[in-house]
Motif scaffolding. Structure first.
Motif, PDB file in Angstrom:
ATOM      1  N   PRO A 175       0.828  -1.206   0.000  1.00 23.92           N
ATOM      2  CA  PRO A 175       0.000   0.000   0.000  1.00 23.92           C
ATOM      3  C   PRO A 175       0.864   1.258   0.000  1.00 23.92           C
ATOM      4  CG  PRO A 175      -0.797  -1.578   1.623  1.00 23.92           C
ATOM      5  CD  PRO A 175       0.540  -2.068   1.163  1.00 23.92           C
ATOM      6  N   VAL A 176       0.476   2.224  -0.841  1.00 19.40           N
ATOM      7  CA  VAL A 176       1.209   3.482  -0.991  1.00 19.40           C
ATOM      8  C   VAL A 176       0.226   4.642  -0.879  1.00 19.40           C
ATOM      9  CG1 VAL A 176       2.686   4.879  -2.506  1.00 19.40           C
ATOM     10  CG2 VAL A 176       2.899   2.379  -2.524  1.00 19.40           C
ATOM     11  N   ALA A 177       0.638   5.702  -0.191  1.00 20.94           N
ATOM     12  CA  ALA A 177      -0.171   6.922  -0.083  1.00 20.94           C
ATOM     13  C   ALA A 177       0.693   8.106  -0.464  1.00 20.94           C
ATOM     14  CB  ALA A 177      -0.711   7.092   1.331  1.00 20.94           C
ATOM     15  N   LEU A 178       0.187   8.961  -1.337  1.00 20.60           N
ATOM     16  CA  LEU A 178       0.880  10.172  -1.757  1.00 20.60           C
ATOM     17  C   LEU A 178       0.169  11.388  -1.180  1.00 20.60           C
ATOM     18  CD1 LEU A 178       1.583   9.416  -5.541  1.00 20.60           C
ATOM     19  CD2 LEU A 178       2.932   8.788  -3.539  1.00 20.60           C
ATOM     20  N   VAL A 179       0.949  12.279  -0.566  1.00 17.16           N
ATOM     21  CA  VAL A 179       0.409  13.483   0.068  1.00 17.16           C
ATOM     22  C   VAL A 179       1.037  14.694  -0.602  1.00 17.16           C
ATOM     23  CG1 VAL A 179       0.191  14.782   2.221  1.00 17.16           C
ATOM     24  CG2 VAL A 179       0.103  12.266   2.258  1.00 17.16           C
ATOM     25  N   MET A 180       0.210  15.561  -1.184  1.00 18.87           N
ATOM     26  CA  MET A 180       0.701  16.732  -1.897  1.00 18.87           C
ATOM     27  C   MET A 180       1.065  17.839  -0.926  1.00 18.87           C
ATOM     28  SD  MET A 180       1.327  17.770  -4.995  1.00 18.87           S
ATOM     29  CE  MET A 180       0.265  16.836  -6.109  1.00 18.87           C
ATOM     30  N   CYS A 181       2.250  18.415  -1.144  1.00 23.63           N
ATOM     31  CA  CYS A 181       2.719  19.574  -0.369  1.00 23.63           C
ATOM     32  C   CYS A 181       3.096  20.669  -1.353  1.00 23.63           C
ATOM     33  CB  CYS A 181       3.923  19.205   0.496  1.00 23.63           C
ATOM     34  SG  CYS A 181       3.617  17.870   1.653  1.00 23.63           S
ATOM     35  N   GLY A 182       2.103  21.324  -1.923  1.00 22.17           N
ATOM     36  CA  GLY A 182       2.383  22.305  -2.965  1.00 22.17           C
ATOM     37  C   GLY A 182       2.851  21.596  -4.223  1.00 22.17           C
ATOM     38  N   ASP A 183       4.057  21.922  -4.680  1.00 20.62           N
ATOM     39  CA  ASP A 183       4.610  21.295  -5.882  1.00 20.62           C
ATOM     40  C   ASP A 183       5.365  20.011  -5.574  1.00 20.62           C
ATOM     41  OD1 ASP A 183       3.627  23.322  -7.520  1.00 20.62           O
ATOM     42  OD2 ASP A 183       5.442  24.538  -7.290  1.00 20.62           O
ATOM     43  N   GLU A 184       5.536  19.692  -4.304  1.00 19.55           N
ATOM     44  CA  GLU A 184       6.264  18.496  -3.912  1.00 19.55           C
ATOM     45  C   GLU A 184       5.324  17.485  -3.261  1.00 19.55           C
ATOM     46  OE1 GLU A 184       8.673  21.704  -4.707  1.00 19.55           O
ATOM     47  OE2 GLU A 184       7.581  21.638  -2.808  1.00 19.55           O
ATOM     48  N   THR A 185       5.833  16.278  -3.056  1.00 15.68           N
ATOM     49  CA  THR A 185       5.016  15.173  -2.563  1.00 15.68           C
ATOM     50  C   THR A 185       5.738  14.419  -1.462  1.00 15.68           C
ATOM     51  OG1 THR A 185       4.044  14.898  -4.779  1.00 15.68           O
ATOM     52  CG2 THR A 185       3.793  13.065  -3.244  1.00 15.68           C
TER      53      THR A 185
END
Length: 259
Positions: A47-57
């Motif tokens: 399982p993978v989760a991606l969290v957006m932080c502006g232009d970075e992840t």
């Protein structure tokens, strides 16, 4: 000829308890994943989760195993700016430290890297990735910039031994690697190797338009150069997401060698 800049666009972590980490992240930052999927690997589904932080992840993989040995370069902390949030710091899991401070927009500000060969690590990143020497360091710290993200190298407390950690499955817990954007994956891999990096995972394709490789710097920092072509990626991912919704299964992405 100088190597082109490879800006940092993501920091990845291997975690033991993904739901608990994501809950701690939400409480600290107010951020939640914008994308969830399962990565198909030889030993099973991760399982993978991606969290957006502006232009970075920030990328979190439920993939941790073992314990991290001392000595090799490692990412010890990540700093975010988030509007309206008071300064705070927490361990999402043991060894997974995240700090926040208020700022005009949500963004990834800084990655702290500890290395027993700090000067060599900084020279490697400048030579291979086009990192720019930073200014305003305090107490003997080293600063570099990769795109809009600062890399901070604290002053070493002593002459720590440097060695490559054995991690063939890329599963050591905690902040695990930095991901760098590049225009040509083979050229990026060649530049990293020429500067002394070793290949951990040769170039592979996650889906059309997304190709990556994993390398280790001479002192042990894990680096993932990647080529992202959204115009190729989005239609394929959209189809997979629709098929998963209809079937009730999670979205699953594999990693196929490309050379």
């Amino acid at each position: 000829m100088e190597n082109p800049l490879m800006p940092l666009y993501a920091v990845a972590a291997n975690v033991f308890d993904l739901p608990r980490v994501l809950d701690a992240l939400r409480q600290l930052t107010g951020l939640q994943p914008f994308l969830r999927f399962e990565l198909v690997l030889a030993h099973g589904f991760v399982p993978v989760a991606l969290v957006m932080c502006g232009d970075e992840t920030l990328e979190f993989l439920a993939h941790a195993q073992g314990s991290r040995p001392p000595g090799a370069a490692r990412i010890t902390s990540v700093l975010l700016e988030i509007p309206g949030r008071e300064p705070a710091e927490a361990e999402l899991e043991p060894g997974l430290r995240l700090a926040i401070r208020p700022g005009p927009q949500t963004r990834l500000v800084e990655v702290e890297i500890v290395s027993g060969a700090r000067e060599a690590e900084m020279a490697f990143l400048q030579s291979a990735c086009g990192a720019i020497q930073g200014t305003g360091s305090e107490s003997g710290e080293g600063l570099l910039a990769l795109g809009d993200v600062r890399l901070r190298f604290p002053s070493p407390a002593g002459a720590a031994a440097v060695h490559g950690a054995q991690d063939p499955g890329q599963r050591l817990p905690g902040w695990h690697r930095i991901s760098l954007a590049c225009q040509d994956l083979e050229s990026a891999v060649a530049a990293l190797m020429e500067a002394g990096a070793g290949v951990e995972v040769p170039p592979y394709q996650v889906l059309p338009g997304l190709r990556e490789a994993i390398l280790r710097s001479p002192s042990g920092l894990i680096i993932q150069p990647a080529v992202q072509q959204l115009w190729k990626m989005l239609p394929v991912f959209g189809f997979k997401a629709l098929a998963a919704k209809l079937s009730g299964d999670p979205v699953r992405l594999g990693a196929a060698p490309t050379n």
